[in-house]
Design a protein around this motif. Structure first.
Motif, PDB file in Angstrom:
ATOM      1  N   SER A  19     -14.284  14.535  16.730  1.00  0.00           N
ATOM      2  CA  SER A  19     -14.110  15.971  16.471  1.00  0.00           C
ATOM      3  C   SER A  19     -12.707  16.274  15.969  1.00  0.00           C
ATOM      4  O   SER A  19     -12.519  17.124  15.089  1.00  0.00           O
ATOM      5  CB  SER A  19     -14.415  16.781  17.729  1.00  0.00           C
ATOM      6  N   VAL A  20     -11.707  15.571  16.526  1.00  0.00           N
ATOM      7  CA  VAL A  20     -10.331  15.760  16.062  1.00  0.00           C
ATOM      8  C   VAL A  20     -10.194  15.287  14.620  1.00  0.00           C
ATOM      9  O   VAL A  20      -9.537  15.941  13.794  1.00  0.00           O
ATOM     10  CB  VAL A  20      -9.339  15.021  16.979  1.00  0.00           C
ATOM     11  N   GLN A  21     -10.835  14.169  14.299  1.00  0.00           N
ATOM     12  CA  GLN A  21     -10.754  13.663  12.927  1.00  0.00           C
ATOM     13  C   GLN A  21     -11.385  14.648  11.947  1.00  0.00           C
ATOM     14  O   GLN A  21     -10.817  14.918  10.869  1.00  0.00           O
ATOM     15  CB  GLN A  21     -11.441  12.296  12.818  1.00  0.00           C
ATOM     16  N   VAL A  22     -12.523  15.212  12.311  1.00  0.00           N
ATOM     17  CA  VAL A  22     -13.178  16.195  11.439  1.00  0.00           C
ATOM     18  C   VAL A  22     -12.294  17.424  11.263  1.00  0.00           C
ATOM     19  O   VAL A  22     -12.138  17.949  10.145  1.00  0.00           O
ATOM     20  CB  VAL A  22     -14.550  16.588  12.021  1.00  0.00           C
ATOM     21  N   LEU A  23     -11.711  17.894  12.370  1.00  0.00           N
ATOM     22  CA  LEU A  23     -10.826  19.063  12.311  1.00  0.00           C
ATOM     23  C   LEU A  23      -9.663  18.814  11.357  1.00  0.00           C
ATOM     24  O   LEU A  23      -9.341  19.661  10.507  1.00  0.00           O
ATOM     25  CB  LEU A  23     -10.294  19.392  13.706  1.00  0.00           C
ATOM     26  N   LYS A 105      -5.768  19.183  26.369  1.00  0.00           N
ATOM     27  CA  LYS A 105      -7.214  19.318  26.225  1.00  0.00           C
ATOM     28  C   LYS A 105      -7.707  20.352  27.239  1.00  0.00           C
ATOM     29  O   LYS A 105      -7.218  20.365  28.367  1.00  0.00           O
ATOM     30  CB  LYS A 105      -7.913  17.988  26.489  1.00  0.00           C
ATOM     31  N   PRO A 106      -8.709  21.177  26.883  1.00  0.00           N
ATOM     32  CA  PRO A 106      -9.315  21.323  25.551  1.00  0.00           C
ATOM     33  C   PRO A 106      -8.331  21.961  24.577  1.00  0.00           C
ATOM     34  O   PRO A 106      -7.545  22.834  24.961  1.00  0.00           O
ATOM     35  CB  PRO A 106     -10.516  22.237  25.815  1.00  0.00           C
ATOM     36  N   PHE A 107      -8.365  21.500  23.347  1.00  0.00           N
ATOM     37  CA  PHE A 107      -7.380  21.913  22.361  1.00  0.00           C
ATOM     38  C   PHE A 107      -7.622  23.322  21.839  1.00  0.00           C
ATOM     39  O   PHE A 107      -8.770  23.743  21.676  1.00  0.00           O
ATOM     40  CB  PHE A 107      -7.402  20.978  21.142  1.00  0.00           C
ATOM     41  N   GLU A 108      -6.529  23.995  21.562  1.00  0.00           N
ATOM     42  CA  GLU A 108      -6.582  25.144  20.671  1.00  0.00           C
ATOM     43  C   GLU A 108      -6.316  24.565  19.284  1.00  0.00           C
ATOM     44  O   GLU A 108      -5.305  23.892  19.062  1.00  0.00           O
ATOM     45  CB  GLU A 108      -5.515  26.176  21.045  1.00  0.00           C
ATOM     46  N   GLU A 109      -7.216  24.811  18.367  1.00  0.00           N
ATOM     47  CA  GLU A 109      -7.151  24.159  17.060  1.00  0.00           C
ATOM     48  C   GLU A 109      -5.797  24.349  16.383  1.00  0.00           C
ATOM     49  O   GLU A 109      -5.220  23.402  15.855  1.00  0.00           O
ATOM     50  CB  GLU A 109      -8.273  24.668  16.154  1.00  0.00           C
ATOM     51  N   GLU A 110      -5.288  25.565  16.406  1.00  0.00           N
ATOM     52  CA  GLU A 110      -4.035  25.826  15.698  1.00  0.00           C
ATOM     53  C   GLU A 110      -2.869  25.112  16.359  1.00  0.00           C
ATOM     54  O   GLU A 110      -1.939  24.668  15.675  1.00  0.00           O
ATOM     55  CB  GLU A 110      -3.763  27.327  15.605  1.00  0.00           C
ATOM     56  N   ALA A 111      -2.901  24.987  17.694  1.00  0.00           N
ATOM     57  CA  ALA A 111      -1.829  24.275  18.394  1.00  0.00           C
ATOM     58  C   ALA A 111      -1.826  22.802  17.994  1.00  0.00           C
ATOM     59  O   ALA A 111      -0.762  22.200  17.773  1.00  0.00           O
ATOM     60  CB  ALA A 111      -2.003  24.413  19.901  1.00  0.00           C
ATOM     61  N   LEU A 112      -3.021  22.210  17.899  1.00  0.00           N
ATOM     62  CA  LEU A 112      -3.124  20.812  17.480  1.00  0.00           C
ATOM     63  C   LEU A 112      -2.643  20.639  16.047  1.00  0.00           C
ATOM     64  O   LEU A 112      -1.858  19.726  15.743  1.00  0.00           O
ATOM     65  CB  LEU A 112      -4.565  20.340  17.621  1.00  0.00           C
ATOM     66  N   LEU A 113      -3.079  21.511  15.159  1.00  0.00           N
ATOM     67  CA  LEU A 113      -2.679  21.412  13.754  1.00  0.00           C
ATOM     68  C   LEU A 113      -1.177  21.625  13.592  1.00  0.00           C
ATOM     69  O   LEU A 113      -0.526  20.942  12.795  1.00  0.00           O
ATOM     70  CB  LEU A 113      -3.450  22.432  12.916  1.00  0.00           C
ATOM     71  N   ALA A 114      -0.615  22.541  14.376  1.00  0.00           N
ATOM     72  CA  ALA A 114       0.824  22.800  14.290  1.00  0.00           C
ATOM     73  C   ALA A 114       1.613  21.578  14.739  1.00  0.00           C
ATOM     74  O   ALA A 114       2.647  21.235  14.143  1.00  0.00           O
ATOM     75  CB  ALA A 114       1.195  24.004  15.147  1.00  0.00           C
ATOM     76  N   ALA A 115       1.152  20.906  15.783  1.00  0.00           N
ATOM     77  CA  ALA A 115       1.833  19.708  16.267  1.00  0.00           C
ATOM     78  C   ALA A 115       1.790  18.598  15.216  1.00  0.00           C
ATOM     79  O   ALA A 115       2.786  17.899  14.982  1.00  0.00           O
ATOM     80  CB  ALA A 115       1.200  19.235  17.571  1.00  0.00           C
ATOM     81  N   VAL A 116       0.647  18.441  14.581  1.00  0.00           N
ATOM     82  CA  VAL A 116       0.505  17.418  13.543  1.00  0.00           C
ATOM     83  C   VAL A 116       1.375  17.748  12.338  1.00  0.00           C
ATOM     84  O   VAL A 116       2.050  16.873  11.782  1.00  0.00           O
ATOM     85  CB  VAL A 116      -0.977  17.278  13.136  1.00  0.00           C
TER      86      VAL A 116
END
Length: 222
Positions: A19-23, A105-116
């Protein structure tokens, strides 16, 4: 260009990894998944440009062990650590060992994307991962020279009790445990915690912990 970089995802949970890879791919990132740290190390990924998104708890080799192995082997991949609920102490340890960020976890999508984005921007700019922080001997905050002035200003606005609560939050303790340690009620801890978040201008616990580490705040019980 971040489009020339790869996000390497290491997580033994197939559903989360996929799911993270797809996101990430939907957000325009190049991403690759690995089910174990050993599978990642046995590939050519550690020597390729990008960043590592790694789960902190895995059998055989933890995310922290993998992070330390990469440093030992001379690989300069910025690391973002993924943690479950209650793993804040491990995230603090990872950041002191040089991780650039952590997400819960569970991730907030924007928080994960911002970290990346932050990790890949460091690579694109030619920056190396942060060096491990030296042990802090003092019990009071001892900010390193690079601590942002605005963070120090916010920290100085905390009352002594709010600083106590912050130290135990950085240690990963629950409100009930903090209440026991400070001999106050859980409701009082909740009030102080809300004030700490407001004064530090932190929109999440990971953000608060990052700022506290930057300011040299010693975790409660250390």
């Amino acid at each position: 260009m971040t489009t020339d970089l790869t996000v390497f995802i290491v997580d033994d949970d197939d559903a989360i990894r996929d799911s993270v890879q797809v996101l990430l791919e939907c957000a325009g990132f190049r991403a690759e998944g690995y089910s174990t740290p050993l599978a990642f190390l046995d590939s050519d990924a550690p020597s390729r440009p990008g960043c590592l998104l790694v789960d902190v708890r895995m059998p055989q080799m933890s995310g922290l062990d993998l992070q330390e192995r990469l440093v030992r082997d001379g690989h300069a991949l910025p690391v973002v650590v993924m943690t479950g609920h209650g793993d804040v102490p491990l995230a603090v340890r990872a950041m002191k060992a040089g991780a650039v960020d952590f997400v819960e976890k569970p991730f907030e999508e924007e928080a994960l994307l911002a970290a990346v984005r932050s990790a890949l921007a460091r690579v694109a700019a030619g920056g190396a991962p942060a060096s491990p922080s030296p042990p802090v001997a003092a019990e009071a905050p001892s900010p390193p020279p690079s601590a942002p002035p605005e963070v120090l200003a916010r920290l100085s606005a905390l009352t002594p009790r709010e600083l106590d609560v912050l130290r135990w939050l950085v240690a990963g303790r629950s409100n009930k445990v903090i209440a026991f340690e400070l001999s106050i009620s859980p409701r009082t801890v909740e009030i102080h915690r809300a004030r700490v978040m407001e004064k530090m201008r932190a929109d999440s616990l990971p953000t608060l912990v990052r700022m506290a580490i930057a300011a040299g705040v010693v975790p409660g019980g250390a």
